[in-house]
Design an enzyme around this catalytic site. Structure first.
Site, PDB file in Angstrom:
ATOM      1  N   GLY A  56      35.171  61.510 -89.694  1.00  0.00           N
ATOM      2  CA  GLY A  56      34.183  60.783 -88.876  1.00  0.00           C
ATOM      3  C   GLY A  56      34.673  60.366 -87.502  1.00  0.00           C
ATOM      4  O   GLY A  56      34.018  60.643 -86.494  1.00  0.00           O
ATOM      5  N   VAL A  57      35.829  59.702 -87.440  1.00  0.00           N
ATOM      6  CA  VAL A  57      36.359  59.250 -86.151  1.00  0.00           C
ATOM      7  C   VAL A  57      36.953  60.437 -85.386  1.00  0.00           C
ATOM      8  O   VAL A  57      36.664  60.642 -84.199  1.00  0.00           O
ATOM      9  CB  VAL A  57      37.434  58.161 -86.360  1.00  0.00           C
ATOM     10  CG1 VAL A  57      38.072  57.770 -85.033  1.00  0.00           C
ATOM     11  CG2 VAL A  57      36.839  56.947 -87.064  1.00  0.00           C
ATOM     12  N   HIS A  60      43.845  62.795 -99.490  1.00  0.00           N
ATOM     13  CA  HIS A  60      43.042  63.615 -98.553  1.00  0.00           C
ATOM     14  C   HIS A  60      43.557  65.062 -98.491  1.00  0.00           C
ATOM     15  O   HIS A  60      43.302  65.770 -97.509  1.00  0.00           O
ATOM     16  CB  HIS A  60      43.115  63.074 -97.103  1.00  0.00           C
ATOM     17  CG  HIS A  60      42.410  61.772 -96.858  1.00  0.00           C
ATOM     18  ND1 HIS A  60      42.866  60.867 -95.940  1.00  0.00           N
ATOM     19  CD2 HIS A  60      41.295  61.238 -97.389  1.00  0.00           C
ATOM     20  CE1 HIS A  60      42.057  59.811 -95.910  1.00  0.00           C
ATOM     21  NE2 HIS A  60      41.110  60.017 -96.792  1.00  0.00           N
ATOM     22  N   GLU A 109      36.378  63.599 -85.478  1.00  0.00           N
ATOM     23  CA  GLU A 109      35.438  64.613 -84.996  1.00  0.00           C
ATOM     24  C   GLU A 109      34.532  64.081 -83.886  1.00  0.00           C
ATOM     25  O   GLU A 109      34.049  64.848 -83.051  1.00  0.00           O
ATOM     26  CB  GLU A 109      34.554  65.106 -86.154  1.00  0.00           C
ATOM     27  CG  GLU A 109      35.318  65.930 -87.166  1.00  0.00           C
ATOM     28  CD  GLU A 109      34.543  66.129 -88.466  1.00  0.00           C
ATOM     29  OE1 GLU A 109      33.300  66.158 -88.433  1.00  0.00           O
ATOM     30  OE2 GLU A 109      35.206  66.258 -89.520  1.00  0.00           O
ATOM     31  N   ASN A 110      34.301  62.762 -83.911  1.00  0.00           N
ATOM     32  CA  ASN A 110      33.268  62.208 -83.014  1.00  0.00           C
ATOM     33  C   ASN A 110      33.771  61.323 -81.885  1.00  0.00           C
ATOM     34  O   ASN A 110      33.091  61.182 -80.876  1.00  0.00           O
ATOM     35  CB  ASN A 110      32.255  61.399 -83.837  1.00  0.00           C
ATOM     36  CG  ASN A 110      31.498  62.274 -84.813  1.00  0.00           C
ATOM     37  OD1 ASN A 110      30.807  63.197 -84.407  1.00  0.00           O
ATOM     38  ND2 ASN A 110      31.661  62.011 -86.101  1.00  0.00           N
ATOM     39  N   LEU A 161      40.864  61.221 -89.650  1.00  0.00           N
ATOM     40  CA  LEU A 161      40.522  59.848 -89.275  1.00  0.00           C
ATOM     41  C   LEU A 161      39.089  59.546 -89.690  1.00  0.00           C
ATOM     42  O   LEU A 161      38.134  59.830 -88.958  1.00  0.00           O
ATOM     43  CB  LEU A 161      40.681  59.657 -87.757  1.00  0.00           C
ATOM     44  CG  LEU A 161      42.010  60.144 -87.136  1.00  0.00           C
ATOM     45  CD1 LEU A 161      41.990  59.948 -85.624  1.00  0.00           C
ATOM     46  CD2 LEU A 161      43.193  59.410 -87.756  1.00  0.00           C
ATOM     47  N   GLY A 162      38.922  59.039 -90.885  1.00  0.00           N
ATOM     48  CA  GLY A 162      37.610  58.595 -91.357  1.00  0.00           C
ATOM     49  C   GLY A 162      37.702  57.097 -91.538  1.00  0.00           C
ATOM     50  O   GLY A 162      38.412  56.421 -90.796  1.00  0.00           O
ATOM     51  N   ASP A 199      33.575  50.143 -87.926  1.00  0.00           N
ATOM     52  CA  ASP A 199      32.935  51.362 -87.420  1.00  0.00           C
ATOM     53  C   ASP A 199      33.390  51.597 -85.974  1.00  0.00           C
ATOM     54  O   ASP A 199      33.181  50.750 -85.105  1.00  0.00           O
ATOM     55  CB  ASP A 199      31.410  51.218 -87.508  1.00  0.00           C
ATOM     56  CG  ASP A 199      30.726  52.549 -87.243  1.00  0.00           C
ATOM     57  OD1 ASP A 199      31.088  53.233 -86.255  1.00  0.00           O
ATOM     58  OD2 ASP A 199      29.850  52.937 -88.027  1.00  0.00           O
ATOM     59  N   MET A 200      34.003  52.735 -85.753  1.00  0.00           N
ATOM     60  CA  MET A 200      34.583  53.012 -84.431  1.00  0.00           C
ATOM     61  C   MET A 200      33.527  53.018 -83.329  1.00  0.00           C
ATOM     62  O   MET A 200      33.809  52.657 -82.191  1.00  0.00           O
ATOM     63  CB  MET A 200      35.342  54.344 -84.480  1.00  0.00           C
ATOM     64  CG  MET A 200      36.197  54.632 -83.285  1.00  0.00           C
ATOM     65  SD  MET A 200      37.354  53.308 -82.843  1.00  0.00           S
ATOM     66  CE  MET A 200      38.723  53.565 -83.973  1.00  0.00           C
ATOM     67  N   ARG A 218      41.975  49.095 -94.336  1.00  0.00           N
ATOM     68  CA  ARG A 218      43.341  49.029 -94.879  1.00  0.00           C
ATOM     69  C   ARG A 218      44.365  48.880 -93.755  1.00  0.00           C
ATOM     70  O   ARG A 218      44.215  49.492 -92.693  1.00  0.00           O
ATOM     71  CB  ARG A 218      43.673  50.291 -95.668  1.00  0.00           C
ATOM     72  CG  ARG A 218      42.788  50.510 -96.865  1.00  0.00           C
ATOM     73  CD  ARG A 218      43.279  51.712 -97.692  1.00  0.00           C
ATOM     74  NE  ARG A 218      42.195  52.228 -98.492  1.00  0.00           N
ATOM     75  CZ  ARG A 218      41.806  53.502 -98.515  1.00  0.00           C
ATOM     76  NH1 ARG A 218      42.452  54.419 -97.802  1.00  0.00           N
ATOM     77  NH2 ARG A 218      40.802  53.872 -99.265  1.00  0.00           N
ATOM     78  N   GLU A 235      35.339  69.016 -97.299  1.00  0.00           N
ATOM     79  CA  GLU A 235      36.042  68.925 -98.576  1.00  0.00           C
ATOM     80  C   GLU A 235      35.252  69.574 -99.710  1.00  0.00           C
ATOM     81  O   GLU A 235      35.822  70.183-100.604  1.00  0.00           O
ATOM     82  CB  GLU A 235      36.342  67.445 -98.894  1.00  0.00           C
ATOM     83  CG  GLU A 235      37.451  66.905 -97.999  1.00  0.00           C
ATOM     84  CD  GLU A 235      37.538  65.384 -97.971  1.00  0.00           C
ATOM     85  OE1 GLU A 235      36.720  64.768 -97.269  1.00  0.00           O
ATOM     86  OE2 GLU A 235      38.409  64.832 -98.649  1.00  0.00           O
ATOM     87  N   ASN A 280      31.831  64.500-106.769  1.00  0.00           N
ATOM     88  CA  ASN A 280      32.823  63.538-106.306  1.00  0.00           C
ATOM     89  C   ASN A 280      32.391  62.182-106.866  1.00  0.00           C
ATOM     90  O   ASN A 280      31.515  61.520-106.335  1.00  0.00           O
ATOM     91  CB  ASN A 280      32.823  63.536-104.769  1.00  0.00           C
ATOM     92  CG  ASN A 280      33.848  62.583-104.192  1.00  0.00           C
ATOM     93  OD1 ASN A 280      34.450  61.793-104.908  1.00  0.00           O
ATOM     94  ND2 ASN A 280      34.028  62.643-102.889  1.00  0.00           N
ATOM     95  N   ARG A 325      36.229  66.545-107.754  1.00  0.00           N
ATOM     96  CA  ARG A 325      37.303  65.955-106.959  1.00  0.00           C
ATOM     97  C   ARG A 325      38.026  64.945-107.851  1.00  0.00           C
ATOM     98  O   ARG A 325      37.399  64.059-108.429  1.00  0.00           O
ATOM     99  CB  ARG A 325      36.712  65.230-105.756  1.00  0.00           C
ATOM    100  CG  ARG A 325      37.776  64.489-104.986  1.00  0.00           C
ATOM    101  CD  ARG A 325      37.180  63.644-103.902  1.00  0.00           C
ATOM    102  NE  ARG A 325      38.244  63.006-103.158  1.00  0.00           N
ATOM    103  CZ  ARG A 325      38.169  61.786-102.656  1.00  0.00           C
ATOM    104  NH1 ARG A 325      37.083  61.064-102.834  1.00  0.00           N
ATOM    105  NH2 ARG A 325      39.168  61.293-101.997  1.00  0.00           N
TER     106      ARG A 325
END
Ligand code: ADP
Length: 404
Positions: free
Chosen positions: A331-332, A181, A334-335, A210-211, A283-284, A242, A385, A10, A92
């Site tokens: 990231g977001v 994605h 899943e966590n 949601l990353g 960062d969430m 963004r 991925e 990638n 990728r």
């Protein structure tokens, strides 16, 4: 015996991420990345399966040097690029336009076509191309496969893929909604069907990836029918940096009244908007910490993020008509239990709810977080991925009888 290993690359503008997978059992033989390529302080981190990570810092001037450094690290573990076990390299590639609807074995014509797409993917395709060219130079005899972020979305009907602008102008500049994605949306929607114990053809799924970048998709019977990213990855959900959706007239206003240039607005909307623009953090984890401490700006950023997410869940519910599962990934997704809980709060009328305990619980694999009697499943499915790129690459080279 035929070779069974696939190296997944990638290549970003200043980084190369890689994984070496053995497709016999799906083992990850090595994972790593090279970052800050082109700077004095480039860094390589390499982790062999079951072994200690090795880190190295120094100047990596370009992608060619980066790949050579990766090859040298792999060789130290007896996994060098010259290994007869290596079946293919899977790349990728961000933008495949309308032409690439499937993973594709790379030849000169394919390279030329990826190059032709640079005007619609100026940030990504050049770096992807450099990675491919370098890998081809290192192993010219090995099949190299391009797996496109856009491919999964090429099944979108025209009604979802077209913007409502003058058709000739749109076509002259290849302006349409491509979506991104896609590798993640494909993998996660299929894994969701597996989690539900049903065939992908039988289930309708809303996937929320949601990353740092974020996108939603509506998947009917395994085929994408709508997605939130468009011509570029800027459209749709609120993301780390963004803006996602906004009135296009904001851009004219910033030009005419704010005196900003196109490049400045590009940077504003891609790098200084979204969560970071709203509250200074993208960062969430940090945002949730601030929300819990009573920080108003963080609360507003979180609320705007959730409001947009909810609108897409509702929109895709309507697009699909019947929804079997809403699934959170990256990231977001899943966590962040708080994001999942807030996104479906108040949607009981649509059959959507999370079970507090299941949602708050931790778990590694795919899991349901909705109450057992829920009409619509809510699930967490970790995305992968690299595994998907390797799987598609391996299937293609096997099918074409191509492994060296
Ligand atoms: P990308 O591939 O788009 O860079 P990822 O899918 O790795 O992004 O997601 C990165 C984001 O995930 C981070 O910016 C952070 O907001 C979020 N994240 C990671 N871990 C957690 C966590 N434990 N709780 C909440 N958010 C998290």
């Amino acid at each position: 015996m035929s070779p069974t290993r696939v190296l997944v690359l990638n290549s970003g503008s200043s980084s190369v991420k890689y994984q070496l997978l053995d497709m016999r059992g799906g083992d990850r033989l090595a994972v790593g990345l090279v970052e800050r390529i082109g700077e004095e302080t480039s860094r390589l981190k390499h982790t062999p399966e079951g072994g200690e990570s090795r880190e190295w810092s120094g100047a990596v001037p370009d992608h060619e040097s980066a790949l050579k450094a990766v090859a040298a690290e792999l060789a130290k573990d007896g996994l060098g690029l010259d290994s007869p076990e290596l079946a293919a390299i899977g790349h990728r590639v961000v933008h495949g336009g309308r032409r690439f609807t499937e993973p594709t074995v790379i030849d000169d014509a394919v390279l030329a076509e990826i190059e032709r797409l640079i005007p619609v993917a100026p940030l990504h395709n050049p770096a992807n191309l450099t990675g491919i060219r370098t890998a081809r130079d290192l192993r010219p005899d090995l099949p190299q496969v391009a797996v496109f972020d856009t491919a999964f979305h090429t099944t979108m009907p025209e009604s979802a893929a077209r913007y409502a602008i003058d058709v000739e102008t749109a076509d002259a500049h290849r302006i349409r909604r491509y979506g991104f994605h896609g590798t993640s949306h494909a993998y996660v929607s299929r894994e969701t069907a597996r989690l539900l114990g049903r065939a992908p053809e039988d289930v309708n799924v809303i996937v929320l990836h949601l990353g740092n970048g974020a996108s939603a998709s509506a998947v009917r019977g395994g085929r994408c029918v709508d997605t939130s990213m468009g011509l570029t990855p800027l459209e749709g959900l609120v993301m780390g940096t963004r803006s996602g959706d906004l009135d296009p007239a904001v851009i004219f206003h910033l030009m005419r009244v704010g005196g900003m240039s196109a490049d400045e607005i590009d940077t504003l909307l891609n790098k200084r908007s979204g969560l970071i623009g709203l509250c200074g953090d993208n960062d969430m984890r940090e945002i949730r910490r601030r929300v819990d401490a009573g920080d108003e700006r963080a609360r507003l950023a979180f609320d705007i993020y959730i409001h947009r997410l909810k609108k897409y869940i509702g929109a895709y519910y309507a697009v699909l008509g019947r929804v079997d599962a809403v699934v959170f990934t990256a990231g977001v997704g899943e966590n962040a239990a708080a994001v999942r809980e807030a996104a479906v709060a108040g949607l009981e009328g649509l059959g959507l709810a999370v079970d507090g305990e299941l949602n708050a619980g931790r778990g590694d694999g795919a899991r349901l977080v909705s109450p057992p009697d829920a009409r619509v499943a809510v699930a967490v499915v970790p995305t992968d991925e690299e595994m998907e790129i390797a799987t598609q690459t391996y299937a293609l080279v096997k099918e074409s009888g191509n492994p060296a």
